[in-house]
Design a protein around this motif. Structure first.
Motif, mmCIF file in Angstrom:
data_model
loop_
_atom_site.group_PDB
_atom_site.id
_atom_site.type_symbol
_atom_site.label_atom_id
_atom_site.label_comp_id
_atom_site.label_asym_id
_atom_site.label_seq_id
_atom_site.Cartn_x
_atom_site.Cartn_y
_atom_site.Cartn_z
ATOM 1 N N GLN A 330 32.057 38.795 100.916
ATOM 2 C CA GLN A 330 32.608 39.780 99.982
ATOM 3 C C GLN A 330 33.789 39.195 99.212
ATOM 4 O OE1 GLN A 330 33.496 43.191 102.395
ATOM 5 N NE2 GLN A 330 32.124 44.470 101.191
ATOM 6 N N ASP A 331 34.677 38.538 99.963
ATOM 7 C CA ASP A 331 35.855 37.943 99.323
ATOM 8 C C ASP A 331 35.446 36.923 98.278
ATOM 9 O OD1 ASP A 331 37.566 39.446 100.661
ATOM 10 O OD2 ASP A 331 38.371 37.880 101.978
ATOM 11 N N TRP A 333 32.628 36.629 96.633
ATOM 12 C CA TRP A 333 32.031 37.258 95.454
ATOM 13 C C TRP A 333 33.105 37.866 94.563
ATOM 14 C CZ3 TRP A 333 27.685 39.887 98.698
ATOM 15 C CH2 TRP A 333 26.674 38.953 98.884
ATOM 16 N N GLN A 334 34.096 38.480 95.223
ATOM 17 C CA GLN A 334 35.181 39.104 94.462
ATOM 18 C C GLN A 334 35.924 38.054 93.638
ATOM 19 O OE1 GLN A 334 35.211 42.316 95.021
ATOM 20 N NE2 GLN A 334 36.752 42.784 93.499
ATOM 21 N N GLN A 335 36.209 36.910 94.298
ATOM 22 C CA GLN A 335 36.951 35.863 93.590
ATOM 23 C C GLN A 335 36.133 35.295 92.439
ATOM 24 O OE1 GLN A 335 38.215 33.049 96.480
ATOM 25 N NE2 GLN A 335 39.837 34.378 97.254
ATOM 26 N N LYS A 337 33.941 36.874 90.734
ATOM 27 C CA LYS A 337 33.949 37.902 89.698
ATOM 28 C C LYS A 337 35.206 37.782 88.842
ATOM 29 C CE LYS A 337 32.618 42.764 89.948
ATOM 30 N NZ LYS A 337 32.662 43.898 90.881
#
Lengths: 352, 309
Positions: A330-331, A333-335, A337
Motif C-alpha cells: 500500500q505504501d 503504491w501511494q508513493q 502515485k
C-alpha cells in the motif's frame, strides 16, 4: 472540526477502549444465537463447554493481564468472546478414553486449554485487544487441532434431530463424497448435520452475514467475509473435491462441490467471526476484500493439501501474517502515485 | 590483517553465558536446536558435539585465518563442520552397538541431523565476530561461554519438550496424564524459545532496575540493543552541544578578520560533526562501529574537545 490527516470515522479501527467494548459486545450479541442453537441441538453439554471455555479465558486474562500489561483489560469483553468462539468450533461432547472414566466430557478440558493458549500466547504478549497480530480464537483452535487432531474432530450426532449422514461434512468431502441432494437440501440448511456445536446452522450464518452487512460499524469488515466466501466458492467450482460421477464432472456436481465446501467444518463461522478481527485487517474496505480473497484461496489450498479434517483456522492465521506485506505494498503504491502526480505537474509546468 | 581493536572482557564464563546467551540474546543456531530438543538425551548429545565443533572452529580461526578474506573463512568453517559431522556420525555408528537400544535410536536420529550442525550459524558467527579479532586464549574462552549458554538453553528446552510433549524423561515414562503434543512439535519449540528469550530479557531488565547486579553498566554493554540506545543518547547529547555552540557564537563579539585567519591554522579542535554525521531519519542513521571506538573513547574525545575550546 476533524484534523487534516485524520481518517473518517468509519475507516478507523478500534481507536479507544469504548470502541473495543462496543465491537466485542456486538460480536457477543451476534454469537449468542449460535450458542442457543447449540443448546437446542446438543443439550446442556454445549452450555458446559461454553461456560468453562469462557471462564478459562477470563481467568487467564485476569491473572496474566494484570501481571504483564499492568492493567485490567477485562472491560472490553474480548476474553468472553474468544472463549465463546473456541467453544463454538469444538464438538459438544468428546467421549473420554476408556481408562479415564471419571472426568466425563472431555470437550470441556480441551476448550479450557484452547482458551488459555489463545489468551496467554497470542493475545497478551502482543499488547491486548487493539494490537494483536493474529486472531486469538483461530490460534487457540489451531493449537488444539495440531495437538489433539483425533479428539477435536470426533463429532457426536445430535439427539434432537436426525442428521443427514452419520459422518461430518468435512470428512465426507475429504473422502470425495457428495451429501447434498434436492431432498436433504433444507435439512442441511437448518443444520441437521454432524459437526461442531455452534457452526452447523447455515441459515443463521447467512442471516448473520446479512446483518453484518447492514450494520454501519461492521459493513467494511464484512467485506473481508464476503471476499472469503466468494473466493472459496469460485475455487470450489474450478477445483472440486467431490469425485466425478458416471457422466464425469457435471455442472450439478460442481455446484454441489461449492455447497459442500461452504457447509463443511466451521468455514462460514471462521469467515464471519474469526476473519473480522479489527487488529488483523487493513484499514480500507477494498484491501479487506483482498485479505478475504487471500484467506479463501489459502483455505482451499490447505484443504487440498492439508492432513487435518479442517484447515480454515490455519488459512486465517496465514492471512493475518500477510498484513505487514500488504501495508508495505500500500505504501509503495501511494508513493508511486504521488511521484506520478508530481511528474505530471512538472511536465505541465514545462509545457506552459 | 584486521586490527585487534576489540576489547577482551574478563568476566566469568557463567556470567557471559547468561548475559550474552547465543540462542536467547544473539539468536544464532536456532534451527538445529529446535530439531534436536525433542528429547533430553539428544539435546545433551547435540550440545556436546556443537561445543566441540565451536571450540575447534574458534581455535582455527584465531590461529590461522586472520589474514584470510571473510568469504574464504566462512567456507573453511563449513568445511570443518562437514568433516566433523562426518566423523561424529561414524563414531556414533560404531558406538551404537556398544550402548543400549534406546540410545541407538537417539544416536541414529542425531546422525541424521548432524549435517545441519555443519552449517550451523553459531560457529560461523562467533568466529567472524570474535575469534578472528582475538588471540587463542580469548577465543577459547569465548567458545566456552557460548557452549555453556547453548547447553543451558538446550537442557531447559529438552526437559520441557520431552516432559510436557512426550510425558517422559530420558526415555522413561513419567505419568499417564494428558500429553500436549504441541510442545513436542517444531512450532511448540519455536514458541518456547521465544518465551524463554522474553523471560531472560525481563529478568535482565528487572535485575538492573532493582540494582541487584552490582555493575549494571557492564551488563548493558553485552546487550547490543542497549548499546545502541546508549550510543543514541550520546549522539543526541553531542548534537545538542553542537547546536548550543552555534547559537552562542553570534552573541559573542565578532573578532577582527586578521585574527581569525591567524587563529584557524593553529589549534583546531576536532569538530564533533566529524565523528557523527548528522542524522536524517531513523532508517538512514548510521552509528560508528564500537570496534573502532569505545564509548569511553568517544566521551573522552568529546570532553577533550570541549575543554580545548
Amino acid at each position: 472540526m476533524p484534523k487534516q490527516n485524520q481518517q473518517p470515522r468509519w475507516k478507523q479501527r478500534l481507536a479507544t477502549n469504548r470502541d473495543a467494548r462496543r465491537w466485542n459486545l456486538t460480536s457477543l450479541a451476534l454469537t449468542l444465537p449460535l450458542l442457543l442453537l447449540g443448546y437446542f441441538y446438543y443439550g446442556a453439554s454445549a452450555l458446559h463447554v461454553a461456560v468453562v471455555s469462557v471462564l478459562a479465558a477470563v481467568l487467564a486474562e485476569l491473572l496474566f493481564g494484570r501481571l504483564f500489561l499492568r492493567k485490567n483489560t477485562l472491560g472490553d469483553w474480548n476474553a468472553v468472546v474468544v472463549g465463546l468462539w473456541i467453544a463454538c468450533m469444538l464438538p459438544a461432547f468428546i467421549a473420554p478414553p476408556e481408562q479415564y472414566d471419571m472426568l466425563g466430557n472431555y470437550a470441556v478440558w480441551y476448550a479450557a486449554l484452547g482458551s488459555v493458549f489463545a489468551i496467554l500466547v497470542v493475545k497478551i504478549p502482543f499488547g491486548g485487544t487493539k494490537h494483536m497480530p493474529f486472531s486469538p480464537a483461530a490460534a487457540g483452535f489451531a493449537f488444539l487441532t495440531a495437538c489433539f487432531p483425533h479428539r477435536v474432530f470426533t463429532f457426536t450426532a445430535s439427539e434432537v434431530v436426525a442428521p443427514v449422514r452419520s459422518r461430518s461434512m468435512a470428512l465426507l468431502l475429504n473422502l470425495g463424497e457428495n451429501a447434498i441432494t434436492p431432498n436433504n437440501f433444507f435439512r442441511i440448511l437448518f443444520g441437521h448435520t454432524v459437526g461442531p456445536m455452534g457452526t452447523g446452522v447455515v441459515l443463521v450464518m447467512v442471516v448473520l452475514l446479512v446483518v453484518m452487512l447492514l450494520l454501519k460499524s461492521r459493513r467494511s469488515y464484512a467485506m473481508a467475509s464476503l471476499g472469503f466466501i466468494v473466493a472459496v466458492a469460485a475455487l470450489a467450482f474450478l477445483f472440486p473435491r467431490v469425485s466425478p460421477g458416471v457422466d464425469g464432472m457435471t455442472m450439478n456436481l460442481r455446484l454441489a462441490s461449492i455447497g459442500m465446501e461452504l457447509v463443511s467444518g466451521s468455514l462460514l463461522f471462521a469467515a464471519i467471526f474469526l476473519l473480522q478481527e479489527p487488529s488483523t485487517l487493513p484499514s480500507r474496505w477494498h484491501t479487506r476484500l483482498v485479505v478475504g480473497v487471500l484467506a479463501g484461496g489459502l483455505t482451499i489450498l490447505l484443504r487440498h493439501l492439508g492432513t487435518f479434517e479442517e484447515n480454515v483456522v490455519f488459512a486465517i492465521l496465514l492471512a493475518n501474517a500477510a498484513l505487514p506485506a500488504i501495508y508495505r505494498l500500500q505504501d509503495e503504491w501511494q508513493q508511486q502515485k504521488i511521484f506520478r502526480r508530481k511528474q505530471a505537474e512538472e511536465t505541465e509546468a514545462a509545457d506552459a | 590483517m584486521p586490527k585487534q581493536t576489540k576489547r577482551v572482557k574478563r568476566e566469568s564464563v557463567l556470567r557471559g553465558a547468561w548475559l550474552d546467551n547465543p540462542m536467547l540474546v544473539q539468536a544464532i543456531g536456532l534451527t538445529p536446536a529446535i530439531i534436536a530438543t525433542t528429547s533430553l538425551r539428544m539435546a545433551l548429545w547435540f550440545s556436546l558435539v556443537t561445543a566441540i565443533h565451536l571450540l575447534i572452529c574458534e581455535m582455527v580461526a584465531s590461529l590461522w585465518l586472520k589474514k584470510w578474506h571473510s568469504w574464504a573463512r566462512t567456507a573453511v568453517y563449513f568445511a570443518i563442520g562437514i568433516i566433523f559431522a562426518f566423523g561424529a556420525g561414524m563414531l556414533f555408528e560404531v558406538w551404537g552397538g556398544v550402548v543400549g537400544q534406546t540410545d541407538v535410536v537417539d544416536l541414529l536420529m542425531l546422525r541424521a541431523i548432524l549435517p545441519l550442525m555443519a552449517t550451523s550459524s553459531i560457529a560461523a558467527v562467533r568466529c567472524e565476530r570474535f575469534a578472528v579479532y582475538n588471540n587463542l586464549r580469548a577465543s577459547v574462552r569465548d567458545a566456552l561461554v557460548n557452549a555453556v549458554g547453548f547447553t543451558a538453553v538446550m537442557i531447559i528446552m529438552g526437559l520441557l519438550r520431552e516432559g510436557l510433549g512426550h510425558g517422559s524423561l530420558f526415555g522413561v515414562e513419567l505419568t499417564e496424564t494428558m500429553r500436549i503434543r504441541g510442545f513436542w512439535m517444531p512450532f511448540g519449540g519455536f514458541l518456547l524459545l521465544g518465551f524463554l528469550a522474553a523471560a531472560l530479557k525481563t529478568i535482565l531488565q528487572w535485575t538492573s532496575q532493582r540494582g541487584i547486579t552490582t555493575d549494571a553498566d557492564e551488563a548493558m554493554e553485552f546487550c547490543p540493543e542497549d548499546r545502541q540506545e546508549r550510543l543514541e543518547k550520546i549522539h543526541h547529547l553531542l548534537n545538542a552541544a553542537d547546536e548550543y555552540e552555534k547559537s552562542r557564537k553570534p552573541d559573542d563579539e565578532p573578532a577582527p578578520e586578521s585574527q581569525q585567519e591567524e587563529a584557524q591554522p593553529e589549534a583546531e579542535p576536532k569538530p564533533v560533526s566529524v565523528l557523527f554525521e548528522p542524522a536524517t531519519s531513523n532508517f538512514t542513521r548510521e552509528f560508528p562501529r564500537l570496534d573502532d571506538l569505545t564509548i569511553e573513547q568517544l566521551l573522552a574525545e568529546f570532553q577533550g574537545g570541549a575543554r580545548d575550546e
